[in-house]
Design a protein around this motif. Structure first.
Motif, PDB file in Angstrom:
ATOM      1  N   GLU A 214      32.741  11.073  38.957  1.00 43.78           N
ATOM      2  CA  GLU A 214      32.512  12.517  39.074  1.00 43.78           C
ATOM      3  C   GLU A 214      33.766  13.277  38.683  1.00 43.78           C
ATOM      4  OE1 GLU A 214      29.692  13.870  39.624  1.00 43.78           O
ATOM      5  OE2 GLU A 214      28.509  12.170  40.374  1.00 43.78           O
ATOM      6  N   ILE A 215      33.588  14.605  38.449  1.00 47.07           N
ATOM      7  CA  ILE A 215      34.729  15.471  38.137  1.00 47.07           C
ATOM      8  C   ILE A 215      35.620  15.567  39.372  1.00 47.07           C
ATOM      9  CG2 ILE A 215      35.437  17.814  37.554  1.00 47.07           C
ATOM     10  CD1 ILE A 215      32.841  18.096  35.959  1.00 47.07           C
ATOM     11  N   LEU A 216      36.904  15.282  39.184  1.00 44.57           N
ATOM     12  CA  LEU A 216      37.842  15.291  40.305  1.00 44.57           C
ATOM     13  C   LEU A 216      38.655  16.573  40.369  1.00 44.57           C
ATOM     14  CD1 LEU A 216      39.164  13.691  42.645  1.00 44.57           C
ATOM     15  CD2 LEU A 216      40.802  12.790  40.983  1.00 44.57           C
ATOM     16  N   GLU A 217      39.195  17.000  39.216  1.00 45.47           N
ATOM     17  CA  GLU A 217      40.042  18.195  39.207  1.00 45.47           C
ATOM     18  C   GLU A 217      40.188  18.722  37.785  1.00 45.47           C
ATOM     19  OE1 GLU A 217      44.437  16.102  38.864  1.00 45.47           O
ATOM     20  OE2 GLU A 217      43.612  16.452  40.863  1.00 45.47           O
ATOM     21  N   PHE A 218      40.788  19.897  37.685  1.00 47.64           N
ATOM     22  CA  PHE A 218      41.063  20.534  36.395  1.00 47.64           C
ATOM     23  C   PHE A 218      42.567  20.732  36.271  1.00 47.64           C
ATOM     24  CE2 PHE A 218      36.894  21.784  37.858  1.00 47.64           C
ATOM     25  CZ  PHE A 218      36.088  21.645  36.736  1.00 47.64           C
ATOM     26  N   ASN A 219      43.081  20.561  35.061  1.00 47.65           N
ATOM     27  CA  ASN A 219      44.499  20.817  34.815  1.00 47.65           C
ATOM     28  C   ASN A 219      44.670  21.392  33.415  1.00 47.65           C
ATOM     29  OD1 ASN A 219      44.354  18.589  33.037  1.00 47.65           O
ATOM     30  ND2 ASN A 219      44.996  17.169  34.649  1.00 47.65           N
ATOM     31  N   ALA A 220      45.917  21.579  33.004  1.00 46.33           N
ATOM     32  CA  ALA A 220      46.182  22.233  31.715  1.00 46.33           C
ATOM     33  C   ALA A 220      45.709  21.392  30.537  1.00 46.33           C
ATOM     34  CB  ALA A 220      47.684  22.500  31.593  1.00 46.33           C
ATOM     35  N   SER A 221      45.544  20.083  30.737  1.00 44.51           N
ATOM     36  CA  SER A 221      45.121  19.219  29.632  1.00 44.51           C
ATOM     37  C   SER A 221      43.605  19.098  29.514  1.00 44.51           C
ATOM     38  CB  SER A 221      45.719  17.813  29.808  1.00 44.51           C
ATOM     39  OG  SER A 221      47.131  17.881  29.792  1.00 44.51           O
ATOM     40  N   GLY A 222      42.888  19.534  30.541  1.00 47.79           N
ATOM     41  CA  GLY A 222      41.433  19.447  30.494  1.00 47.79           C
ATOM     42  C   GLY A 222      40.866  19.109  31.860  1.00 47.79           C
ATOM     43  N   ILE A 223      40.013  18.100  31.901  1.00 44.00           N
ATOM     44  CA  ILE A 223      39.318  17.714  33.131  1.00 44.00           C
ATOM     45  C   ILE A 223      39.678  16.274  33.490  1.00 44.00           C
ATOM     46  CG2 ILE A 223      37.040  17.328  34.178  1.00 44.00           C
ATOM     47  CD1 ILE A 223      35.966  19.537  32.371  1.00 44.00           C
ATOM     48  N   VAL A 224      39.891  16.043  34.789  1.00 41.95           N
ATOM     49  CA  VAL A 224      40.159  14.702  35.293  1.00 41.95           C
ATOM     50  C   VAL A 224      38.894  14.187  35.971  1.00 41.95           C
ATOM     51  CG1 VAL A 224      41.548  13.272  36.839  1.00 41.95           C
ATOM     52  CG2 VAL A 224      42.598  15.187  35.627  1.00 41.95           C
ATOM     53  N   ILE A 225      38.433  13.024  35.527  1.00 37.42           N
ATOM     54  CA  ILE A 225      37.238  12.418  36.098  1.00 37.42           C
ATOM     55  C   ILE A 225      37.645  11.236  36.973  1.00 37.42           C
ATOM     56  CG2 ILE A 225      35.072  11.210  35.574  1.00 37.42           C
ATOM     57  CD1 ILE A 225      34.953  12.764  32.969  1.00 37.42           C
ATOM     58  N   ALA A 226      37.139  11.224  38.188  1.00 39.33           N
ATOM     59  CA  ALA A 226      37.400  10.108  39.096  1.00 39.33           C
ATOM     60  C   ALA A 226      36.476   8.947  38.740  1.00 39.33           C
ATOM     61  CB  ALA A 226      37.169  10.536  40.539  1.00 39.33           C
ATOM     62  N   VAL A 227      37.058   7.777  38.564  1.00 41.00           N
ATOM     63  CA  VAL A 227      36.285   6.566  38.276  1.00 41.00           C
ATOM     64  C   VAL A 227      36.533   5.601  39.430  1.00 41.00           C
ATOM     65  CG1 VAL A 227      35.828   4.735  36.608  1.00 41.00           C
ATOM     66  CG2 VAL A 227      36.625   6.970  35.811  1.00 41.00           C
ATOM     67  N   ARG A 228      35.506   5.407  40.276  1.00 38.78           N
ATOM     68  CA  ARG A 228      35.699   4.670  41.522  1.00 38.78           C
ATOM     69  C   ARG A 228      34.601   3.629  41.745  1.00 38.78           C
ATOM     70  NH1 ARG A 228      37.260   9.940  45.312  1.00 38.78           N
ATOM     71  NH2 ARG A 228      39.348  10.271  44.415  1.00 38.78           N
TER      72      ARG A 228
END
Length: 269
Positions: A214-228
Motif C-alpha cells: 500500500e501507499i506509505l508516504e509522499f516525498n519530494a521524489s514521488g510516492i513511497v509504497i510499503a511492501v510487507r
C-alpha cells in the motif's frame, strides 16, 4: 642437623603432608568423575521425563556447581583444614566478597527468573541487550547466543533480564518491512498491482497473512509504497532478499524513471 632429626622431620611432617596432598588429588580426580557421572545421569533422567531442554541444562549446571562446592569442602577436610574455620574466614570477608560478587549473584538470580518465566528457550531467535541471535544455551550466569554471522556471544543474565527482549520465534510468522520508491508521474495503483504479482511469486511466503502492499508516504521524489510480505522466522532473510529482487524486477520491467526530487520554482514578477 643430624640424620635422626632429618628422619624425624620427614616422618613427622613431610610424609603426612605428602599423603594428604596425594589423597586430595585422588579425591579431586575421583570426585570429578563422579560429578560428571551424576550430572549425565540427571540430564538423562530429565530427558526421559521430557523436561524442556532449557530447564534440563539449567538443572544440570546447578547440580555440577553444588557438587563441586561439596567436593572442595571434602578436600579441605582431607587436608586437615577445618571447614568451620574456613566458613568463619569467608564470613569475616563477607562484605568485600559480596561487593565483588554482586554482579555474579544478580546474574544467577536473573537466570533463575529466565528459566521460571521463560521469555525464551533454547533454539529461539531473540534480540536483547544489544545482541541478536539464536539461543544456544541458558547457563547459571550467562546466556549464549549464536548470531547471524555465526559468532558466539555470551550475555550476562542480569543484563538480559533487565532489558527488553524481542522473541522472533514465539509467533508462527513475522512481517518483512521494505519500501519501494516510485517517481513522480508513475501511477501508484498500477505500481501496487505490478508489485503484488511479483511478490506473490516469492517462495516460502506465509499463507496465514496476505502481503501488504500500500501507499506509505509522499516525498519530494514521488510516492513511497510499503511492501510487507509475511513469512516464517526461519525464512526471514530469504524472503527479505527475494522481496528486494521482486521490487527491482518490477521497476525494471515497467520501465519507471529513476526517482529524483521534484521542485517547482516560483518567480516573482
Amino acid at each position: 642437623m643430624s640424620d635422626i632429626n632429618i628422619e624425624l622431620l620427614i616422618n613427622t611432617y613431610l610424609v603426612p603432608f605428602g599423603l594428604k596432598i596425594l589423597m586430595a588429588i585422588a579425591v579431586w580426580i575421583i570426585g570429578g568423575m563422579l560429578i560428571n557421572m551424576i550430572a549425565k545421569l540427571s540430564r538423562k533422567a530429565m530427558s526421559i521425563q521430557k523436561i524442556e531442554p532449557t530447564l534440563a541444562q539449567y538443572g544440570e549446571s546447578t547440580v555440577r556447581v553444588a557438587l563441586r562446592i561439596a567436593l572442595v569442602m571434602v578436600i579441605l577436610e582431607v587436608c586437615g583444614i577445618q571447614t568451620t574455620s574456613f566458613a568463619a574466614l569467608i564470613a569475616a570477608g563477607g562484605v568485600a566478597i559480596g561487593m565483588a560478587w554482586s554482579g555474579l549473584l544478580s546474574n544467577f538470580a536473573a537466570g533463575i527468573f529466565l528459566v521460571i518465566l521463560r521469555p525464551f528457550k533454547v533454539g529461539d531467535a531473540i534480540c536483547a541487550a544489544g545482541q541478536t541471535g539464536a539461543v544456544a544455551e541458558i547457563g547459571l550466569f550467562s546466556t549464549t547466543l549464536t548470531t547471524g554471522d555465526n559468532v558466539c556471544v555470551h550475555v550476562g543474565n542480569g543484563k538480559l533480564f533487565s532489558d527488553n527482549i524481542i522473541n522472533y520465534t514465539t509467533n508462527p510468522y513475522r512481517r518483512v518491512d521494505l519500501k519501494c520508491q516510485i517517481a513522480n508521474g508513475v501511477n501508484p495503483q498500477e505500481a501496487i498491482a505490478r508489485l503484488k504479482i511479483h511478490v506473490a511469486k516469492i517462495a516460502n511466503l506465509s499463507k496465514a497473512a496476505e502481503p501488504c502492499i500500500e501507499i506509505l508516504e509522499f516525498n519530494a521524489s514521488g510516492i513511497v509504497i510499503a511492501v510487507r510480505p509475511f513469512c516464517n522466522n526461519n525464512d526471514y532473510w530469504q524472503v527479505f532478499f527475494d522481496t528486494n529482487k521482486a521490487i527491482a524486477d518490477t521497476c525494471a520491467e515497467a520501465g519507471w524513471p529513476v526517482p529524483a526530487p521534484h521542485q517547482i520554482e516560483f518567480h516573482k514578477d
